[in-house]
Write an enzyme that holds these catalytic residues in place. Structure first.
Site, PDB file in Angstrom:
ATOM      1  N   ALA A  17       0.704  -1.041  -0.061  1.00 21.01           N
ATOM      2  CA  ALA A  17      -0.016   0.293  -0.094  1.00 21.01           C
ATOM      3  C   ALA A  17       0.845   1.142  -0.056  1.00 21.01           C
ATOM      4  O   ALA A  17       2.091   1.017   0.284  1.00 21.01           O
ATOM      5  CB  ALA A  17      -0.938   0.033   1.428  1.00 21.01           C
ATOM      6  N   GLY A  22       0.443  -5.118   0.773  1.00 18.80           N
ATOM      7  CA  GLY A  22      -0.715  -5.093  -0.418  1.00 18.80           C
ATOM      8  C   GLY A  22      -0.346  -5.760  -1.739  1.00 18.80           C
ATOM      9  O   GLY A  22      -1.239  -6.283  -2.299  1.00 18.80           O
ATOM     10  N   GLU A  40      -0.633  -9.401  -1.354  1.00 16.36           N
ATOM     11  CA  GLU A  40      -2.200  -9.448  -1.097  1.00 16.36           C
ATOM     12  C   GLU A  40      -2.851  -9.487  -2.614  1.00 16.36           C
ATOM     13  O   GLU A  40      -3.759 -10.309  -2.863  1.00 16.36           O
ATOM     14  CB  GLU A  40      -2.740  -8.477  -0.247  1.00 16.36           C
ATOM     15  CG  GLU A  40      -2.441  -8.662   0.884  1.00 16.36           C
ATOM     16  CD  GLU A  40      -2.970  -7.477   2.003  1.00 16.36           C
ATOM     17  OE1 GLU A  40      -2.694  -6.442   1.906  1.00 16.36           O
ATOM     18  OE2 GLU A  40      -3.571  -7.927   3.083  1.00 16.36           O
ATOM     19  N   GLU A  67       3.485  -5.544   7.445  1.00 20.06           N
ATOM     20  CA  GLU A  67       2.809  -4.694   7.918  1.00 20.06           C
ATOM     21  C   GLU A  67       2.967  -4.368   9.511  1.00 20.06           C
ATOM     22  O   GLU A  67       2.938  -3.332   9.885  1.00 20.06           O
ATOM     23  CB  GLU A  67       1.193  -4.880   7.981  1.00 20.06           C
ATOM     24  CG  GLU A  67       0.764  -4.750   6.173  1.00 20.06           C
ATOM     25  CD  GLU A  67       0.971  -5.933   5.205  1.00 20.06           C
ATOM     26  OE1 GLU A  67       1.838  -6.700   5.648  1.00 20.06           O
ATOM     27  OE2 GLU A  67       0.293  -5.791   4.358  1.00 20.06           O
TER      28      GLU A  67
HETATM   29  C1  3H9 Z   1       0.327  -2.454   3.359  1.00 25.25           C
HETATM   30  O1  3H9 Z   1       0.786  -2.953   2.069  1.00 25.25           O
HETATM   31  C2  3H9 Z   1      -0.927  -2.543   3.984  1.00 25.25           C
HETATM   32  C3  3H9 Z   1      -1.968  -3.602   3.122  1.00 25.25           C
HETATM   33  O2  3H9 Z   1      -1.804  -4.777   3.626  1.00 25.25           O
HETATM   34  C4  3H9 Z   1      -3.150  -3.153   3.396  1.00 25.25           C
HETATM   35  C5  3H9 Z   1      -3.942  -2.051   2.561  1.00 25.25           C
HETATM   36  C6  3H9 Z   1      -5.309  -2.087   2.593  1.00 25.25           C
HETATM   37  N1  3H9 Z   1       4.639   3.588   0.092  1.00 25.25           N
HETATM   38  O3  3H9 Z   1      13.106   1.569   0.531  1.00 25.25           O
HETATM   39  P1  3H9 Z   1      13.751   2.307  -0.318  1.00 25.25           P
HETATM   40  C7  3H9 Z   1       9.489   4.856  -1.255  1.00 25.25           C
HETATM   41  S1  3H9 Z   1       1.567  -1.828   4.233  1.00 25.25           S
HETATM   42  C8  3H9 Z   1       5.370   4.776  -0.211  1.00 25.25           C
HETATM   43  O4  3H9 Z   1      14.791   3.269  -0.132  1.00 25.25           O
HETATM   44  P2  3H9 Z   1      15.106  -0.074  -1.701  1.00 25.25           P
HETATM   45  C9  3H9 Z   1      10.527   5.308  -0.271  1.00 25.25           C
HETATM   46  O5  3H9 Z   1       9.928   6.004   0.913  1.00 25.25           O
HETATM   47  C10 3H9 Z   1       2.852  -1.458   3.260  1.00 25.25           C
HETATM   48  N2  3H9 Z   1       6.319   4.769  -0.657  1.00 25.25           N
HETATM   49  O6  3H9 Z   1      14.006   1.505  -1.787  1.00 25.25           O
HETATM   50  C11 3H9 Z   1      11.592   5.906  -1.173  1.00 25.25           C
HETATM   51  O7  3H9 Z   1      10.982   7.178  -1.402  1.00 25.25           O
HETATM   52  P3  3H9 Z   1      12.134   8.356  -1.694  1.00 25.25           P
HETATM   53  C12 3H9 Z   1       3.756  -2.887   3.056  1.00 25.25           C
HETATM   54  C13 3H9 Z   1       7.315   3.876  -0.466  1.00 25.25           C
HETATM   55  O8  3H9 Z   1      14.934  -0.358  -3.260  1.00 25.25           O
HETATM   56  C14 3H9 Z   1      11.557   5.009  -2.224  1.00 25.25           C
HETATM   57  O9  3H9 Z   1      10.269   4.337  -2.219  1.00 25.25           O
HETATM   58  N3  3H9 Z   1       4.879  -2.331   2.280  1.00 25.25           N
HETATM   59  C15 3H9 Z   1       6.985   2.510  -0.100  1.00 25.25           C
HETATM   60  O10 3H9 Z   1      16.127   0.202  -0.720  1.00 25.25           O
HETATM   61  C16 3H9 Z   1      12.448   3.921  -2.382  1.00 25.25           C
HETATM   62  O11 3H9 Z   1      12.653   3.148  -1.023  1.00 25.25           O
HETATM   63  C17 3H9 Z   1       6.198  -2.336   2.918  1.00 25.25           C
HETATM   64  O12 3H9 Z   1       6.321  -1.996   4.496  1.00 25.25           O
HETATM   65  C18 3H9 Z   1       5.375   2.546   0.256  1.00 25.25           C
HETATM   66  N4  3H9 Z   1       5.113   1.243   0.694  1.00 25.25           N
HETATM   67  O13 3H9 Z   1      13.762  -0.848  -1.083  1.00 25.25           O
HETATM   68  C19 3H9 Z   1       7.318  -2.389   1.735  1.00 25.25           C
HETATM   69  N5  3H9 Z   1       7.821   1.871  -0.039  1.00 25.25           N
HETATM   70  O14 3H9 Z   1      12.998   7.823  -2.940  1.00 25.25           O
HETATM   71  C20 3H9 Z   1       8.241  -1.133   2.377  1.00 25.25           C
HETATM   72  C21 3H9 Z   1       9.022   2.455  -0.410  1.00 25.25           C
HETATM   73  O15 3H9 Z   1      11.112   9.413  -2.272  1.00 25.25           O
HETATM   74  N6  3H9 Z   1       9.220  -0.600   1.402  1.00 25.25           N
HETATM   75  N7  3H9 Z   1       8.424   3.784  -0.571  1.00 25.25           N
HETATM   76  O16 3H9 Z   1      12.791   8.679  -0.428  1.00 25.25           O
HETATM   77  C22 3H9 Z   1      10.249  -1.327   1.330  1.00 25.25           C
HETATM   78  O17 3H9 Z   1      10.524  -2.506   2.136  1.00 25.25           O
HETATM   79  C23 3H9 Z   1      11.326  -0.912   0.431  1.00 25.25           C
HETATM   80  O18 3H9 Z   1      11.249   0.254  -0.129  1.00 25.25           O
HETATM   81  C24 3H9 Z   1      11.778  -1.870  -1.012  1.00 25.25           C
HETATM   82  C25 3H9 Z   1      12.582  -1.404  -1.755  1.00 25.25           C
HETATM   83  C26 3H9 Z   1      12.244  -3.307  -0.439  1.00 25.25           C
HETATM   84  C27 3H9 Z   1      10.416  -2.157  -1.438  1.00 25.25           C
END
Ligand code: 3H9
Length: 686
Positions: free
Chosen positions: A61, A100, A103, A123
């Site tokens: 999400a 998400g 999901e 999450e």
């Molecule tokens: C969820 O999904 C809830 C659902 O179950 C229910 C819904 C109803 N959103 O980490 P990085 C941005 S909860 C918005 O350096 P990497 C981050 O801020 C979510 N932005 O990259 C950064 O921005 P900026 C569950 C996001 O390559 C840029 O992307 N998901 C999100 O080292 C790069 O990020 C997570 O918790 C996001 N969800 O790693 C996943 N994620 O460049 C969280 C990242 O402007 N994310 N950004 O500073 C991660 O674990 C890592 O970002 C990922 C890539 C492994 C994907």
């Protein structure tokens, strides 16, 4: 375009393109619903591949939307729509399918992935639970035990493990798009698998749920989300699909607005902001293909191990052959420990060790890109090292000092090309602890500072830029923590009461237990240096304990007594007698856990505000990261600065004023008083 559809004969390819990580923004959710409708209506389409552009599958999400009211279409409806599609959808996964994103993949009829992909439901790390069927579909697909692990732990699994669990149907070698299309073509002729929503949850052994719940509770202590996630998986395993979805959604929406979720979101964004200071945008770091560490003590070998873990060849310099041998043995012990804990194999450990060259010859450093000095905290010893380095290293080699208290500018006096010099404050054990304080001097060039940040990225550490002052960010605040803890003792609290209160607040250890573990002599040494500088550090009881050689666990007693072979602290009559003597004539009061925590945490916030005012830290979020990653401050509280803002700055100021009136803390600084009007620390940092 967020969602783009192309056709490969009878297979439609739906490509999601929403940089940077294909997060499920409102536009993307809408685009996916529309894609299902369009492809359902297209008689020529027999199967659909859902794939993502860029570096990852859908990473979840959009966390930016969490602070706002949910906008339709809601994600559970998107997943239900995909699951009900007339054609089988195949999720083709690379990078990470998280939250998400996973999901959505669970709504597809099939999931295929490249071997390097990872899948998970993180999450709980954001203080929430999956909100689009994750806790409901997962036990139906992979069974309750594996579902509990994935959902309550929040850590992703690699594609191969996911395949073994039944989460992924096939691993694709080579091109994912082509492999996904081939898989879809193949599946088009076969009966579509039963939707996950219609499947029964495999039975569990008697007592499984009780045992699993205890294990989750033991691991997560006061964090709310993991147990709520557990409850949702259990409920989903014991009830029908529709009720389980309703239960999950209700929990998700409740937690989304919780204090812990706000705190964990704050840390999430702070961690992503820290590695990219705006002033270094576009500044290229210097090359780092080889590294050296001077000093084979605890810090030096930890740093050397971290550099090796990151793949750099390392030279370890010590003053003579026996010291070199000791240093190498210490590094070997680190890698052996990693093998024992199952982190690496013996072969990997051997390879890491073979990449370390031990020597007493500085001449070997003539072509090294990065040299980190980690010798004894004595300015003369450190300067002598840099004199030698200045003589042998290339003029563009980056020279760094690992110091926790000394002034890097003073250390750098006499260094040739001082613009390539900077401070790097590692935390012990350096191959484990995530924090790296990066301390430039006035002369450090942006390029060299950027190299410090690039090093942190390479080592997988959280970098925080710190200005020069005694103790930088973390240890400067630690001094206040310790002084406050002693003030509490002199006004009626006991060491055990203070430690218990801080554990209740969420720290892994109280300040006195921590000193006994680390050794009281280290802080005594810092205080001696401070007195020589004309300062008057406050530690009357600790000074007296050190004077009778009670240095903590290593000397059999410190704040507490210890019986040989047992690390459990026992209240000490000796310490109590000293406390009573030192407290004589001071007003005594009753302390409860909450007021003890206030008397320690809020003065830390006051000091941290001064640190911001002096620009020793650039952002309040950086201070939070320092305390979380270097000192065990509970992540779910968001760090001290977030805690203060969430608690209410007016209340923080009022409590500090009260403590100051009783002589138990400094009065709030001007900056902190001003935050009551400005509403937060951003105005100071800005
Ligand atoms: C969820 O999904 C809830 C659902 O179950 C229910 C819904 C109803 N959103 O980490 P990085 C941005 S909860 C918005 O350096 P990497 C981050 O801020 C979510 N932005 O990259 C950064 O921005 P900026 C569950 C996001 O390559 C840029 O992307 N998901 C999100 O080292 C790069 O990020 C997570 O918790 C996001 N969800 O790693 C996943 N994620 O460049 C969280 C990242 O402007 N994310 N950004 O500073 C991660 O674990 C890592 O970002 C990922 C890539 C492994 C994907």
């Amino acid at each position: 375009m967020t969602v783009n559809i192309t056709h490969e004969n009878a297979v439609a390819v739906v490509t999601v393109d929403n940089p940077p990580v294909n997060a499920l923004s409102q536009a993307l959710r809408q685009g996916l619903i529309e894609a299902v409708a369009e492809l359902d209506a297209d008689a020529a389409v027999k199967a659909v591949v859902l794939i993502c552009a860029g570096r990852t599958f859908i990473a979840g999400a959009d966390v930016n939307e969490f602070g706002k009211p949910p906008q339709p279409p809601h994600l559970p409806d998107v997943v239900t729509t995909i699951a009900a599609a007339k054609k089988p959808w195949v999720a083709a996964i690379h990078g990470s399918a998280l939250g998400g994103g996973l999901e959505v993949a669970l709504g597809c009829a099939y999931r295929v992935a490249v071997a390097s992909a990872s899948l998970g439901l993180p999450e709980v790390k954001l203080g929430i639970i999956p909100g689009a069927g994750g806790t409901v579909r997962l036990p139906r697909l992979i069974g309750p035990a594996a579902a509990v692990d994935l959902v309550t732990g929040g850590s992703p699994v690699g594609a191969k493990k996911a395949h073994a669990l039944g989460l992924v149907d096939a691993i694709i070698d080579g091109d994912l798009r082509a492999g996904g299309i081939a898989f879809a073509n193949d599946s088009a002729g076969k009966p579509v698998p039963q939707p996950i929503s219609g499947r029964a949850v495999p039975a569990v052994e008697a007592g499984f749920w009780e045992g699993a719940e205890k294990a989750v509770a033991a691991k997560t202590k006061r964090e709310v989300a993991p147990l709520r996630a557990f409850a949702s998986v259990r409920n989903a395993s014991e009830t029908d699909f529709a009720s389980a979805m309703a239960f999950e959604r209700e929990t998700f929406l409740e937690l989304r607005g919780s204090e812990q979720a706000a705190a964990l979101r704050h840390v999430f964004f702070a961690e992503r902001a820290a590695p990219r200071p705006p002033e270094l945008a576009g500044v290229a770091p210097r090359d780092m293909r080889s590294a050296a560490v001077i000093g084979g003590g605890t810090m030096g070998v930890g740093i050397a191990a971290a550099l090796r873990d990151a793949g750099l060849p390392v030279i370890l310099i010590e003053r003579d052959a026996p010291a070199v041998e000791r240093g190498l043995a210490n590094i070997r012990a680190i890698f052996d420990g990693s093998v024992k804990r199952g982190r690496i194999t013996q072969t990997v450990a051997d390879d890491r060790l073979s990449g370390v060259t031990g020597s007493d010859d500085y001449g070997l450093l003539a072509d090294t890109d990065l040299v980190i000095e980690a010798v004894f905290e004595d300015i003369a010893v450190k300067r002598a090292v840099f004199e030698k380095l200045s003589a042998v290293c290339r003029p563009d080699a980056v020279l760094a000092t690992n110091t926790s208290y000394l002034d890097p500018t003073a250390i750098s006096e006499g260094v040739s090309h001082p613009e390539r010099f900077l401070g790097l404050h590692f935390f012990s054990p350096a191959h484990i602890m995530k924090l790296l304080e990066i301390v430039p001097t006035e002369e450090t060039t942006p390029e060299v500072l950027a190299t410090g940040f690039a090093l942190a990225r390479l080592l997988g550490k959280i970098p925080v830029r710190a200005g020069i002052c005694d103790g930088f960010i973390g240890n400067r605040i630690l001094k206040v923590t310790r002084a406050q803890a002693e003030r509490l003792l002199l006004s009626g609290a006991t060491p055990s009461a203070v430690d218990a209160a801080m554990r209740a607040f969420g720290l892994p250890m109280g300040p006195f237990e921590a000193q006994d573990l680390g050794g009281l002599d280290i802080a005594a040494f810092q205080r001696k240096a401070a007195r020589e500088r004309g300062e008057a550090p406050f530690a009357p009881v600790a000074e007296r304990l050190c004077a009778i050689a009670r240095f903590g666990q290593k000397s059999g007693g410190g704040w507490y007594d210890y019986t040989p072979g047992d690390r459990a602290p026992k209240p000490s009559e000796t310490a109590a007698a000293i406390i009573t003597e030192e407290a004589a004539g001071r007003p005594q009061r009753l302390w409860d856990e909450a007021s003890i925590a206030d008397a320690i945490i809020l003065p830390m916030v006051n000091e941290a505000t001064r640190i911001l005012e002096e620009r020793v830290a650039l952002r309040s979020g950086d201070i939070d990261l320092v305390k979380i990653h270097g000192y065990g401050f509970p992540r779910w509280r968001g760090g001290p600065m977030h805690y203060a803002e969430a608690r209410g700055l007016a209340e923080v100021v009022a409590v500090l004023d009260q403590l100051a009136a009783e002589g138990l803390a400094d009065a709030p600084c001007d900056g902190l008083r001003q935050t009551v009007q400005t509403g937060g620390f951003a105005a100071i940092a800005g």
